[in-house]
Design a protein around this motif. Sequence first.
Motif, PDB file in Angstrom:
ATOM      1  N   SER A  67      29.373  38.325  51.580  1.00  0.00           N
ATOM      2  CA  SER A  67      30.500  37.397  51.752  1.00  0.00           C
ATOM      3  C   SER A  67      30.267  36.476  52.938  1.00  0.00           C
ATOM      4  O   SER A  67      30.548  35.277  52.874  1.00  0.00           O
ATOM      5  CB  SER A  67      31.806  38.168  51.985  1.00  0.00           C
ATOM      6  OG  SER A  67      32.108  38.928  50.873  1.00  0.00           O
TER       7      SER A  67
ATOM      8  N   ASN B  87      35.497  32.742  45.494  1.00  0.00           N
ATOM      9  CA  ASN B  87      36.681  32.964  44.662  1.00  0.00           C
ATOM     10  C   ASN B  87      36.948  31.825  43.700  1.00  0.00           C
ATOM     11  O   ASN B  87      37.904  31.863  42.938  1.00  0.00           O
ATOM     12  CB  ASN B  87      37.912  33.175  45.555  1.00  0.00           C
ATOM     13  CG  ASN B  87      37.790  34.469  46.325  1.00  0.00           C
ATOM     14  OD1 ASN B  87      37.310  35.465  45.787  1.00  0.00           O
ATOM     15  ND2 ASN B  87      38.188  34.455  47.580  1.00  0.00           N
ATOM     16  N   GLN B  88      36.124  30.787  43.749  1.00  0.00           N
ATOM     17  CA  GLN B  88      36.330  29.629  42.902  1.00  0.00           C
ATOM     18  C   GLN B  88      35.238  29.539  41.846  1.00  0.00           C
ATOM     19  O   GLN B  88      34.076  29.818  42.133  1.00  0.00           O
ATOM     20  CB  GLN B  88      36.288  28.347  43.742  1.00  0.00           C
ATOM     21  CG  GLN B  88      37.345  28.274  44.842  1.00  0.00           C
ATOM     22  CD  GLN B  88      38.749  28.188  44.272  1.00  0.00           C
ATOM     23  OE1 GLN B  88      38.976  27.482  43.295  1.00  0.00           O
ATOM     24  NE2 GLN B  88      39.677  28.925  44.873  1.00  0.00           N
ATOM     25  N   ALA B 107      41.562  31.375  39.380  1.00  0.00           N
ATOM     26  CA  ALA B 107      40.659  31.923  40.401  1.00  0.00           C
ATOM     27  C   ALA B 107      39.772  32.955  39.710  1.00  0.00           C
ATOM     28  O   ALA B 107      40.137  33.503  38.662  1.00  0.00           O
ATOM     29  CB  ALA B 107      41.469  32.578  41.506  1.00  0.00           C
ATOM     30  N   LYS B 110      38.905  39.530  40.400  1.00  0.00           N
ATOM     31  CA  LYS B 110      38.060  40.442  41.186  1.00  0.00           C
ATOM     32  C   LYS B 110      37.071  41.202  40.312  1.00  0.00           C
ATOM     33  O   LYS B 110      35.921  41.405  40.690  1.00  0.00           O
ATOM     34  CB  LYS B 110      38.946  41.414  41.966  1.00  0.00           C
ATOM     35  CG  LYS B 110      38.166  42.305  42.921  1.00  0.00           C
ATOM     36  CD  LYS B 110      39.093  43.127  43.786  1.00  0.00           C
ATOM     37  CE  LYS B 110      38.420  44.080  44.747  1.00  0.00           C
ATOM     38  NZ  LYS B 110      37.033  44.322  44.658  1.00  0.00           N
ATOM     39  N   ALA B 113      34.226  38.786  39.715  1.00  0.00           N
ATOM     40  CA  ALA B 113      33.473  38.463  40.935  1.00  0.00           C
ATOM     41  C   ALA B 113      32.614  39.654  41.360  1.00  0.00           C
ATOM     42  O   ALA B 113      31.441  39.498  41.731  1.00  0.00           O
ATOM     43  CB  ALA B 113      34.429  38.072  42.057  1.00  0.00           C
TER      44      ALA B 113
END
Lengths: 85, 185
Positions: A67, B87-88, B107, B110, B113
């Motif tokens: 991240s 997140n995009q 979006a 989760k 992603a």
Amino acid sequence: MSTDLAKLKTQLLASMMRGPLADRISDIDIEADVDRDGSEFLRIVVKLRFVDKDYLEMGALLESVESEVFDMGGPYPSVRFQDAA
Amino acid sequence: MASYDVELSRIALRLGARPKGQRGKLPTARIRRSISTTYYALFHFLLEEIGNKTIGSKNELRFKRRVLARSISHKAIKTTMEKLRGNQINSSVKDFFKNGPDMAPPAVPKFAADLANAFIDAQAKRNDADYDLNKPLSEADAKILWNRVKRVIPQWRAANTAEDRDFKRALCLLIILKGQLRADG
């Protein structure tokens, strides 16, 4: 490769040293490379003083590094853990 | 009978397991085969999902699903998964996930992603595991990757709202399109 590896290393190490695994991390190596599809990526090797098989914590660290590198706009990182010597 | 991805996952776990009482490092080949097999478990899970979501899940459609699976490349999945980083949804494909011209794209959920990040991680490690013995991979890497894949697959399966199903179908179709809505250039 546009990413400033020295700056990235300093930032990642600082983050790791604030985290729950700080006591076992001795250093990190970052190597820029190109994968088999021609995409740039960073091979990030976390060097450990010892491994106590806390793989869930290590997995969480791996994902937080991913991240952080993404937030910095870097190419995708492949984070590994080097066995203690 | 267990699905192929489940069989592969079990084999990967056994490869990375330490026999009771064994000390010292695991053999390099076991670590690398475990990593590679974990990657293939995730790859085959996705192939099955793509077939189920785009052709259908009935037994009599299995042959067609397998024909489709043969045409899907590792690169196509990675290219698609890279478009879910953060997140995009990447702007080049975001229209594919919208339900109307005036609607905002969703979006990245989760479950998607997490699976995308796990796939990219697994593929990079699998490439080193299979093709570059100079690159470091440890027992911890094998265990962490296996745990990660073991977590993201049930998370994906459990996501079953109408929006989740729409997102999965769009993602599976985008993989078939090699992660692009039109050719570059």
